[in-house]
Design a protein around this motif. Structure first.
Motif, PDB file in Angstrom:
ATOM      1  N   ILE A  71      -7.016 -14.770  -5.718  1.00 63.72           N
ATOM      2  CA  ILE A  71      -6.966 -13.529  -4.951  1.00 63.72           C
ATOM      3  C   ILE A  71      -7.372 -13.810  -3.508  1.00 63.72           C
ATOM      4  CG2 ILE A  71      -7.872 -11.177  -4.712  1.00 63.72           C
ATOM      5  CD1 ILE A  71      -8.454 -11.247  -7.750  1.00 63.72           C
ATOM      6  N   VAL A  73      -8.251 -12.076   0.067  1.00 64.97           N
ATOM      7  CA  VAL A  73      -8.678 -10.793   0.626  1.00 64.97           C
ATOM      8  C   VAL A  73      -8.600 -10.892   2.147  1.00 64.97           C
ATOM      9  CG1 VAL A  73     -10.476  -9.027   0.716  1.00 64.97           C
ATOM     10  CG2 VAL A  73     -10.232 -10.467  -1.335  1.00 64.97           C
ATOM     11  N   VAL A  98      -2.516 -12.447  -5.863  1.00 65.55           N
ATOM     12  CA  VAL A  98      -2.821 -11.113  -5.326  1.00 65.55           C
ATOM     13  C   VAL A  98      -3.292 -11.266  -3.887  1.00 65.55           C
ATOM     14  CG1 VAL A  98      -4.321  -9.076  -5.550  1.00 65.55           C
ATOM     15  CG2 VAL A  98      -3.542 -10.285  -7.610  1.00 65.55           C
ATOM     16  N   VAL A 100      -5.199  -8.706  -1.095  1.00 62.86           N
ATOM     17  CA  VAL A 100      -5.867  -7.416  -0.927  1.00 62.86           C
ATOM     18  C   VAL A 100      -6.065  -7.159   0.559  1.00 62.86           C
ATOM     19  CG1 VAL A 100      -7.937  -6.062  -1.467  1.00 62.86           C
ATOM     20  CG2 VAL A 100      -7.099  -7.758  -3.117  1.00 62.86           C
ATOM     21  N   SER A 101      -5.777  -5.950   0.993  1.00 63.57           N
ATOM     22  CA  SER A 101      -6.010  -5.543   2.380  1.00 63.57           C
ATOM     23  C   SER A 101      -6.095  -4.026   2.421  1.00 63.57           C
ATOM     24  CB  SER A 101      -4.867  -6.035   3.287  1.00 63.57           C
ATOM     25  OG  SER A 101      -5.063  -5.590   4.623  1.00 63.57           O
ATOM     26  N   VAL A 120      -2.335  -5.463  -2.980  1.00 64.22           N
ATOM     27  CA  VAL A 120      -3.220  -4.375  -3.406  1.00 64.22           C
ATOM     28  C   VAL A 120      -3.835  -3.761  -2.150  1.00 64.22           C
ATOM     29  CG1 VAL A 120      -5.318  -3.770  -4.678  1.00 64.22           C
ATOM     30  CG2 VAL A 120      -3.688  -5.418  -5.648  1.00 64.22           C
ATOM     31  N   GLN A 121      -3.390  -2.548  -1.846  1.00 62.74           N
ATOM     32  CA  GLN A 121      -3.903  -1.859  -0.661  1.00 62.74           C
ATOM     33  C   GLN A 121      -5.042  -0.940  -1.070  1.00 62.74           C
ATOM     34  OE1 GLN A 121      -1.004  -0.627   2.239  1.00 62.74           O
ATOM     35  NE2 GLN A 121      -2.199   1.177   2.788  1.00 62.74           N
ATOM     36  N   VAL A 122      -6.206  -1.169  -0.455  1.00 64.07           N
ATOM     37  CA  VAL A 122      -7.401  -0.391  -0.757  1.00 64.07           C
ATOM     38  C   VAL A 122      -7.865   0.331   0.504  1.00 64.07           C
ATOM     39  CG1 VAL A 122      -8.130  -1.950  -2.623  1.00 64.07           C
ATOM     40  CG2 VAL A 122      -8.939  -2.363  -0.283  1.00 64.07           C
ATOM     41  N   LEU A 127     -12.558  -2.163   0.955  1.00 66.49           N
ATOM     42  CA  LEU A 127     -12.351  -3.518   1.452  1.00 66.49           C
ATOM     43  C   LEU A 127     -13.666  -4.087   1.987  1.00 66.49           C
ATOM     44  CD1 LEU A 127     -10.236  -5.770   2.032  1.00 66.49           C
ATOM     45  CD2 LEU A 127      -9.987  -4.762   4.309  1.00 66.49           C
ATOM     46  N   VAL A 144      -8.097  -7.302 -11.230  1.00 69.92           N
ATOM     47  CA  VAL A 144      -6.930  -6.529 -10.806  1.00 69.92           C
ATOM     48  C   VAL A 144      -6.111  -6.206 -12.044  1.00 69.92           C
ATOM     49  CG1 VAL A 144      -4.859  -6.486  -9.373  1.00 69.92           C
ATOM     50  CG2 VAL A 144      -6.919  -7.659  -8.542  1.00 69.92           C
ATOM     51  N   ILE A 151      -8.430  -1.931  -9.108  1.00 72.73           N
ATOM     52  CA  ILE A 151      -9.108  -3.160  -8.687  1.00 72.73           C
ATOM     53  C   ILE A 151     -10.607  -2.910  -8.774  1.00 72.73           C
ATOM     54  CG2 ILE A 151      -8.871  -2.516  -6.238  1.00 72.73           C
ATOM     55  CD1 ILE A 151      -8.903  -5.552  -5.602  1.00 72.73           C
ATOM     56  N   PHE A 162      -5.030   1.783  -6.815  1.00 71.17           N
ATOM     57  CA  PHE A 162      -4.081   1.433  -5.755  1.00 71.17           C
ATOM     58  C   PHE A 162      -2.691   1.893  -6.162  1.00 71.17           C
ATOM     59  CE2 PHE A 162      -4.454  -2.281  -8.524  1.00 71.17           C
ATOM     60  CZ  PHE A 162      -3.142  -2.629  -8.778  1.00 71.17           C
TER      61      PHE A 162
END
Length: 195
Positions: A71, A73, A98, A100-101, A120-122, A127, A144, A151, A162
Protein backbone atom coordinates in the motif's frame (compact mmCIF):
# COMPACT_ATOMS: atom_id res chain seq x y z
CA UNK A 1 -4.93 -8.36 -20.22
CA UNK A 2 -6.43 -10.11 -17.24
CA UNK A 3 -5.84 -8.63 -13.81
CA UNK A 4 -5.43 -10.29 -10.42
CA UNK A 5 -8.58 -10.69 -8.36
CA UNK A 6 -8.61 -8.11 -5.61
CA UNK A 7 -9.04 -9.64 -2.18
CA UNK A 8 -9.00 -7.89 1.16
CA UNK A 9 -5.48 -6.60 1.73
CA UNK A 10 -3.85 -6.21 5.13
CA UNK A 11 -0.40 -4.72 4.71
CA UNK A 12 2.13 -2.29 6.02
CA UNK A 13 2.21 0.93 4.02
CA UNK A 14 4.82 3.19 2.47
CA UNK A 15 4.19 6.88 3.32
CA UNK A 16 4.86 9.56 0.72
CA UNK A 17 3.32 12.72 2.25
CA UNK A 18 3.98 14.94 -0.74
CA UNK A 19 1.16 16.84 -2.43
CA UNK A 20 0.69 17.23 -6.20
CA UNK A 21 2.73 14.18 -7.21
CA UNK A 22 2.45 14.16 -10.99
CA UNK A 23 2.88 11.31 -13.44
CA UNK A 24 6.29 12.58 -14.59
CA UNK A 25 7.53 12.21 -11.02
CA UNK A 26 5.95 8.76 -10.78
CA UNK A 27 7.63 7.58 -14.01
CA UNK A 28 9.78 10.10 -15.91
CA UNK A 29 9.09 10.44 -19.63
CA UNK A 30 12.53 9.17 -20.64
CA UNK A 31 11.53 5.68 -19.41
CA UNK A 32 8.40 5.36 -21.58
CA UNK A 33 10.09 3.64 -24.50
CA UNK A 34 9.40 0.02 -23.50
CA UNK A 35 6.99 -2.03 -25.58
CA UNK A 36 5.64 -4.13 -22.69
CA UNK A 37 4.28 -3.24 -19.26
CA UNK A 38 7.08 -5.04 -17.43
CA UNK A 39 10.06 -3.38 -15.80
CA UNK A 40 8.58 0.02 -15.06
CA UNK A 41 8.78 -0.54 -11.31
CA UNK A 42 12.56 -0.22 -11.29
CA UNK A 43 12.14 3.41 -12.40
CA UNK A 44 9.23 4.31 -10.12
CA UNK A 45 10.01 7.78 -8.68
CA UNK A 46 13.39 7.46 -10.42
CA UNK A 47 14.53 11.06 -9.94
CA UNK A 48 13.56 11.00 -6.26
CA UNK A 49 15.02 7.53 -5.58
CA UNK A 50 18.41 7.91 -7.27
CA UNK A 51 21.03 10.60 -7.71
CA UNK A 52 22.57 11.49 -11.09
CA UNK A 53 25.16 8.75 -10.68
CA UNK A 54 22.38 6.17 -10.23
CA UNK A 55 23.01 5.71 -6.51
CA UNK A 56 20.02 5.37 -4.15
CA UNK A 57 19.21 8.49 -2.14
CA UNK A 58 19.16 7.40 1.50
CA UNK A 59 16.53 9.96 2.47
CA UNK A 60 13.88 8.76 0.00
CA UNK A 61 11.20 6.56 1.52
CA UNK A 62 11.44 3.71 -1.03
CA UNK A 63 15.12 3.37 -0.11
CA UNK A 64 14.39 3.16 3.61
CA UNK A 65 14.17 -0.48 4.73
CA UNK A 66 11.86 0.29 7.65
CA UNK A 67 9.03 0.94 5.17
CA UNK A 68 7.50 -1.81 3.07
CA UNK A 69 4.16 -3.20 2.02
CA UNK A 70 1.72 -3.30 -0.86
CA UNK A 71 0.00 0.00 0.00
CA UNK A 72 1.38 3.39 -1.07
CA UNK A 73 0.03 6.39 0.83
CA UNK A 74 0.47 9.67 -1.04
CA UNK A 75 -0.41 13.26 -0.40
CA UNK A 76 -3.35 15.16 -1.88
CA UNK A 77 -3.70 15.41 -5.69
CA UNK A 78 -1.86 12.22 -6.53
CA UNK A 79 -1.35 11.41 -10.23
CA UNK A 80 -1.83 14.87 -11.73
CA UNK A 81 -0.15 15.88 -14.97
CA UNK A 82 -0.06 13.87 -18.17
CA UNK A 83 -2.42 10.98 -18.86
CA UNK A 84 0.34 8.36 -19.18
CA UNK A 85 -0.89 4.92 -18.23
CA UNK A 86 2.71 4.00 -17.49
CA UNK A 87 2.35 5.64 -14.06
CA UNK A 88 -0.13 2.95 -12.99
CA UNK A 89 2.08 0.27 -14.57
CA UNK A 90 5.13 1.48 -12.61
CA UNK A 91 3.31 1.48 -9.28
CA UNK A 92 1.90 -2.00 -9.91
CA UNK A 93 5.20 -3.38 -11.21
CA UNK A 94 6.96 -2.15 -8.07
CA UNK A 95 4.54 -4.27 -6.03
CA UNK A 96 1.87 -1.89 -4.79
CA UNK A 97 -1.76 -3.04 -4.98
CA UNK A 98 -3.38 0.06 -3.43
CA UNK A 99 -2.69 3.80 -3.55
CA UNK A 100 -4.29 5.97 -0.87
CA UNK A 101 -4.73 9.73 -1.16
CA UNK A 102 -7.23 12.43 -0.31
CA UNK A 103 -7.60 13.28 -4.02
CA UNK A 104 -6.65 11.63 -7.32
CA UNK A 105 -6.45 13.13 -10.78
CA UNK A 106 -9.35 11.69 -12.81
CA UNK A 107 -7.31 10.18 -15.65
CA UNK A 108 -4.80 8.64 -13.26
CA UNK A 109 -7.66 7.15 -11.24
CA UNK A 110 -9.18 5.62 -14.38
CA UNK A 111 -5.80 4.21 -15.42
CA UNK A 112 -5.26 2.58 -12.04
CA UNK A 113 -8.68 0.93 -12.09
CA UNK A 114 -8.18 -0.29 -15.67
CA UNK A 115 -4.94 -1.99 -14.63
CA UNK A 116 -5.98 -3.60 -11.35
CA UNK A 117 -4.51 -1.00 -8.99
CA UNK A 118 -7.02 0.23 -6.41
CA UNK A 119 -7.13 3.99 -5.72
CA UNK A 120 -8.60 4.60 -2.26
CA UNK A 121 -9.67 8.20 -1.79
CA UNK A 122 -10.11 9.20 1.84
CA UNK A 123 -10.82 12.46 3.63
CA UNK A 124 -7.91 14.77 4.39
CA UNK A 125 -8.48 14.12 8.09
CA UNK A 126 -8.29 10.34 7.71
CA UNK A 127 -5.23 10.62 5.48
CA UNK A 128 -3.55 12.63 8.23
CA UNK A 129 -4.42 9.87 10.73
CA UNK A 130 -2.82 7.29 8.46
CA UNK A 131 0.39 9.31 8.12
CA UNK A 132 0.51 9.85 11.90
CA UNK A 133 -0.02 6.13 12.59
CA UNK A 134 2.81 5.17 10.22
CA UNK A 135 5.09 7.88 11.62
CA UNK A 136 4.48 6.56 15.14
CA UNK A 137 5.05 2.95 14.07
CA UNK A 138 6.36 2.06 10.59
CA UNK A 139 5.02 -1.48 11.11
CA UNK A 140 1.45 -0.14 11.20
CA UNK A 141 -0.86 -2.16 8.96
CA UNK A 142 -3.79 -0.92 6.95
CA UNK A 143 -6.69 -3.11 5.93
CA UNK A 144 -8.40 -2.43 2.61
CA UNK A 145 -11.68 -4.28 2.15
CA UNK A 146 -12.92 -3.65 -1.37
CA UNK A 147 -16.13 -5.65 -0.96
CA UNK A 148 -17.14 -3.47 2.01
CA UNK A 149 -15.41 -0.36 0.58
CA UNK A 150 -13.65 0.23 3.87
CA UNK A 151 -10.08 1.17 4.81
CA UNK A 152 -8.92 0.69 8.41
CA UNK A 153 -5.89 1.47 10.52
CA UNK A 154 -5.34 -1.87 12.24
CA UNK A 155 -3.61 -0.46 15.35
CA UNK A 156 -6.37 2.00 16.23
CA UNK A 157 -9.40 0.35 14.67
CA UNK A 158 -10.31 3.63 12.97
CA UNK A 159 -11.84 3.22 9.54
CA UNK A 160 -13.41 5.16 6.71
CA UNK A 161 -15.48 4.15 3.72
CA UNK A 162 -14.43 4.97 0.17
CA UNK A 163 -16.27 5.25 -3.13
CA UNK A 164 -15.66 3.23 -6.26
CA UNK A 165 -17.50 2.86 -9.56
CA UNK A 166 -19.69 -0.28 -9.17
CA UNK A 167 -18.61 -1.68 -12.55
CA UNK A 168 -14.91 -1.26 -11.73
CA UNK A 169 -15.48 -2.78 -8.29
CA UNK A 170 -17.02 -5.85 -9.92
CA UNK A 171 -14.11 -6.09 -12.36
CA UNK A 172 -11.49 -5.86 -9.59
CA UNK A 173 -13.23 -8.41 -7.36
CA UNK A 174 -13.46 -10.87 -10.25
CA UNK A 175 -10.11 -10.17 -11.90
CA UNK A 176 -11.68 -8.84 -15.10
CA UNK A 177 -10.37 -6.21 -17.42
CA UNK A 178 -12.93 -4.65 -19.79
CA UNK A 179 -12.48 -7.38 -22.41
CA UNK A 180 -12.78 -10.17 -19.84
CA UNK A 181 -16.02 -8.62 -18.64
CA UNK A 182 -17.46 -8.52 -22.16
CA UNK A 183 -16.45 -12.14 -22.74
CA UNK A 184 -18.25 -13.16 -19.53
CA UNK A 185 -21.50 -11.63 -20.81
CA UNK A 186 -21.13 -12.61 -24.48
CA UNK A 187 -24.27 -14.81 -24.31
CA UNK A 188 -26.31 -11.84 -23.10
CA UNK A 189 -24.84 -9.72 -25.87
CA UNK A 190 -25.76 -12.39 -28.44
CA UNK A 191 -29.32 -12.54 -27.06
CA UNK A 192 -29.63 -8.77 -27.31
CA UNK A 193 -28.45 -8.83 -30.92
CA UNK A 194 -31.33 -11.18 -31.75
CA UNK A 195 -33.93 -8.73 -30.47
Amino acid sequence: MSIDKFTTIVSKAVPLPIENIDTDQIIPARFLKATTRDGFGENLFRDWRYDKAGQPKADFVLNNPIYSGSILVGGMNFGSGSSREHAAWAILDYGFKVVVSSFFADIFKANTLNNGLLPVQVSAAFLSKIFTAIENDPATSLKVDLAEQLISIEATGESESFDINPYKKKCLLNGYDDIDYLLKIKDKIAEFELL
